[in-house]
Motif scaffolding. Structure first.
Motif, PDB file in Angstrom:
ATOM      1  N   ASN A 100       0.820  -1.218   0.000  1.00 23.32           N
ATOM      2  CA  ASN A 100       0.000   0.000   0.000  1.00 23.32           C
ATOM      3  C   ASN A 100       0.853   1.268   0.000  1.00 23.32           C
ATOM      4  OD1 ASN A 100       0.984   0.239   2.591  1.00 23.32           O
ATOM      5  ND2 ASN A 100      -0.967  -0.109   3.618  1.00 23.32           N
ATOM      6  N   GLY A 101       2.091   1.135  -0.461  1.00 24.37           N
ATOM      7  CA  GLY A 101       2.994   2.276  -0.478  1.00 24.37           C
ATOM      8  C   GLY A 101       3.868   2.378   0.748  1.00 24.37           C
ATOM      9  N   HIS A 127       3.807   8.766   1.711  1.00 28.66           N
ATOM     10  CA  HIS A 127       2.656   9.339   1.028  1.00 28.66           C
ATOM     11  C   HIS A 127       2.625  10.840   1.336  1.00 28.66           C
ATOM     12  CE1 HIS A 127       1.255   5.098   1.071  1.00 28.66           C
ATOM     13  NE2 HIS A 127       0.645   5.446  -0.048  1.00 28.66           N
ATOM     14  N   ASP A 150      -0.073   3.789  -5.492  1.00 29.65           N
ATOM     15  CA  ASP A 150      -1.241   3.109  -4.930  1.00 29.65           C
ATOM     16  C   ASP A 150      -2.230   2.693  -6.009  1.00 29.65           C
ATOM     17  OD1 ASP A 150      -0.354   3.508  -2.255  1.00 29.65           O
ATOM     18  OD2 ASP A 150      -1.067   5.575  -2.362  1.00 29.65           O
ATOM     19  N   ASP A 201       3.458   9.362  -4.973  1.00 27.47           N
ATOM     20  CA  ASP A 201       2.076   9.351  -4.501  1.00 27.47           C
ATOM     21  C   ASP A 201       1.280  10.508  -5.086  1.00 27.47           C
ATOM     22  OD1 ASP A 201      -0.202   8.738  -2.907  1.00 27.47           O
ATOM     23  OD2 ASP A 201       0.415  10.268  -1.468  1.00 27.47           O
TER      24      ASP A 201
END
Length: 711
Positions: free
Chosen positions: A427-428, A638, A661, A676
């Motif tokens: 998820n990053g 992020h 993502d 991001d």
């Protein structure tokens, strides 16, 4: 209170077992096909000691234990009766000084001897299966002295049909199993040869479905960790310090290279070849050999436990060690007949390239158990096959390996593609997806050590977390992902590369030679170094006559440079929408060269983002103002609300339209800088959500006025 007893060289490990709830009915049942049990009379008692081999015993005071012993392992099943039943099982460990547990990052767990580093027991990757034969993935998780058996994805229970059986076998590692190549996939020197040694694992390893068909498993005597690493190491080709295609630092490293005695036996004119093999034909009958070479069926397992010299060094890494009269050499496809060739020329067929997808992971039921074995099994002439070969990795456990993607013939529409399976992508942030994390390394890219090498053109590598847990070395260079000769046109995107510091000089993502490259949406941080070295996040060594595009990457906290962009005569470098912060020497460096530099919309925490004529830059911006978290060990890069990177990028939709993502760019007025793209609309929704929820609740609860009917 129940306990696990690990009997190994006279020492005992005791584990207190949490009492089962009333919903749990522990029992031993028939094992599923993936476990391939072989009934044996060799183990009459689970505590039997035979020479230096020790078995495992499980006791529990709250039940009358039942167990079934097989050839090398004991199977135990937890029966979950309903959705209200306990789904996690916790064991508190009291380890002796002589034994330790090696965690695989969520899959199997090895019990090892501290003195010899040999494997004593294997807690195999557990697997849940519901009453409709659907899988529920389980894993072991080790923290300090607590071992937990729990689901990998609780959402799998949402559609589960009960009861659910959790199979948790435990092996006594009495031997190792070697996976040996059967036949050859292509004529390229990078393809493995008939009889090449592909992998060595402890008894009980979950070999993949394709591995059991395409290769043959040979039981061999137990090996030390050093010997296993030696047998599996591939050849390496030393860099020529006078090679004009190498950058100046690479040429300097080649001049200073110090090669260990062990690595000297790996030096060869071609890199990536097997140095050792097994003549499996000497272990079989004629009938059995025919079965082994039938790729449509699972192969019989061969037994060479009584042969200490079964693994042999090849005299020539380019040639199979199987005797020529027994060798299964590569046979190219037969050319089409003259009529078909004429018709094809007159009216070329219209069709889509076929994508052949294989699963990769250490749990049961996967096609391949390691990424290396997927690459070995699926490489070949993809142009002639007219296929894309896609490997979808699962986060069953960390992939403890060095990987080389080479040996295939490819083009822009037919290539090798390594990715994470749906639902398995990170998820990053680190620790949330498929992880490549070697614990040992050998020289595999020149005299240097690389985690993932790309040597096939047009390869895609995406959605991987790349890091390491290797004892620090005192010289040479370590790379996370490295472009080598032949890798032109390859794409590296949506990866997290971090905490690489085991060599004197380290790089996160590296273009090590003049090839076209595209590097997009990657997060790179904490690329450090040992004494006297240096760490760089992303480096282009030489783009002479080639084009490299570096777009929307985030590079943070590396001990020298963030981006080091070098080039040669005639090359083109596109460097746009990148973030570099808190790198100790400089965030961006553009050494003087004669390459064409297209550079804009980058952000730095120092004043280097606008160097070398780069335009529309954001300079001297605080990293704390850009990211959700820069705390070491819990980095979340992020973008945060109000970051300077928001809406300050340039539109690159002609090349790609998503972020790390997989969110669509742009979400606001313009593209964001970095990996991001902040979901601005989502922030608005989160802010308004309480008001929307309250409004909908009022509507739902409002009493309706009865309809009036005229009298």
């Amino acid at each position: 209170m129940g306990y696990f007893s690990f009997y190994a060289t006279g020492f005992t490990v005791i584990a207190e077992e949490k009492r089962f709830s009333s919903h749990i009915d522990p029992a031993i049942f028939d094992v599923p096909k993936d476990y391939q049990p072989v009934e044996s009379e060799n183990i009459l008692d689970p505590t039997l000691k035979n020479g230096n081999n020790y078995w495992l015993k499980i006791n529990s005071s709250n039940i009358e234990p039942k167990y079934e012993t097989y050839d090398g392992y004991l199977n135990r099943i937890y029966n979950i009766k309903s959705n209200q039943s306990t789904k996690e099982f916790t064991f508190k460990l009291d380890l002796s000084d002589q034994l330790y547990l090696k965690d695989s990052g969520g899959g199997y767990v090895l019990v090892k001897d501290k003195n010899t580093d040999t494997d004593i027991f294997l807690l195999r990757t557990p697997q849940g299966i519901d009453s409709k034969n659907r899988r529920i993935d389980y894993g072991y998780y080790l923290t300090d002295k607590t071992l937990t058996l729990r689901p990998k994805n609780y959402s799998q229970f949402d559609k589960a049909s009960y009861p659910v059986k959790i199979y948790a076998p435990i092996n006594s590692v009495l031997w190792y199993e070697a996976l040996v190549k059967v036949g050859e996939n292509c004529s390229d020197p990078g393809c493995r040869k008939d009889g090449d040694l592909l992998e060595i694992r402890p008894a009980g390893w979950f070999w993949g479905i394709e591995e059991r068909k395409q290769s043959v498993i040979v039981k061999v005597p137990k090996l030390t960790a050093d010997n296993r690493q030696r047998y599996l190491a591939r050849t390496t080709k030393l860099n020529d310090p006078n090679d004009p295609n190498l950058g100046p630092d690479s040429r300097e490293e080649a001049r200073k290279a110090v090669v260990s005695d062990r690595d000297k036996e790996l030096i060869f004119d071609k890199a990536g070849l097997s140095r050792f093999g097994i003549d499996y034909t000497a272990l079989t009958s004629f009938k059995e050999l025919a079965l082994i070479r039938d790729k449509g069926k699972e192969n019989p397992i061969l037994d060479a436990r009584d042969s200490s010299n079964i693994i042999a060094m090849k005299s020539n890494p380019l040639i199979s060690l199987i005797p020529q009269d027994k060798r299964l050499a590569y046979k190219p496809p037969s050319p089409p007949g003259i009529i078909k060739r004429v018709l094809t020329k007159i009216a070329p067929p219209v069709h889509a390239v076929t994508t052949v997808t294989k699963t990769i992971g250490s749990a049961g039921g996967r096609d391949y158990s390691t990424i290396t074995l997927w690459e070995d099994g699926e490489d070949g002439d993809l142009v002639t096959l007219d296929e894309i070969h896609k490997g979808e990795a699962y986060k069953d456990s960390d992939f403890d390996e060095q990987i080389t993607i080479d040996g295939s013939t490819t083009d822009a529409t037919r290539y090798m593609w390594l990715t994470a399976a749906s639902g398995q992508q990170h998820n990053g942030t680190a620790g949330t997806g498929v992880t490549i994390k070697p614990t040992t390394s050998s020289a595999n890219c020149g005299s240097n050590h690389c985690i993932l090498i790309i040597s096939d053109a047009n390869t895609i590598v995406e959605w991987m977390e790349v890091t390491e847990n290797i004892t620090a070395g005192t010289n040479l260079t370590g790379f996370g992902i490295n472009y080598l000769a032949g890798s032109g046109g390859s794409i590296v995107r949506n990866n997290i590369v971090h905490d690489i510091d085991w060599r004197q000089v380290n790089r996160g993502i590296m273009q090590d030679i003049s090839v076209d490259c595209t590097i997009i949406n990657n997060i790179i941080y904490d690329i450090e170094h040992q004494t006297g070295g240096g760490g760089r996040g992303l480096q282009l060594w030489n783009t002479a006559t080639t084009t490299c595009s570096v777009y929307n990457n985030t590079v943070h906290s590396n001990t020298v440079h963030g981006f080091n962009i070098q080039g040669g005569t005639g090359g083109t470098q596109n460097v746009k929408n990148n973030i570099a912060t808190d790198n100790t020497t400089a965030d961006f460096t553009f050494p003087s060269n004669t390459a064409t530099l297209n550079c804009s919309n980058n952000l730095s925490s120092d004043a280097t983002a606008d160097d070398a004529g780069c335009t529309s830059a954001q300079i001297s911006k605080s990293s704390a103002d850009q990211f959700v978290s820069i705390t070491g060990g819990s980095e979340n890069l992020h973008l945060k609300t109000g970051a300077d990177a928001i809406d300050n990028g340039t539109d690159l939709s002609g090349t790609f339209t998503n972020d790390i993502d997989n969110d669509t760019r742009p979400n606001g007025a313009a593209w964001d800088i970095g990996a991001d793209e902040i979901p601005e609309n989502l922030w608005s929704f989160i802010f308004l959500a309480p008001f929307i929820k309250g409004f909908l609740k009022k509507i739902k609860n409002k009493k309706r006025t009865p309809r009036m009917v005229a009298g």
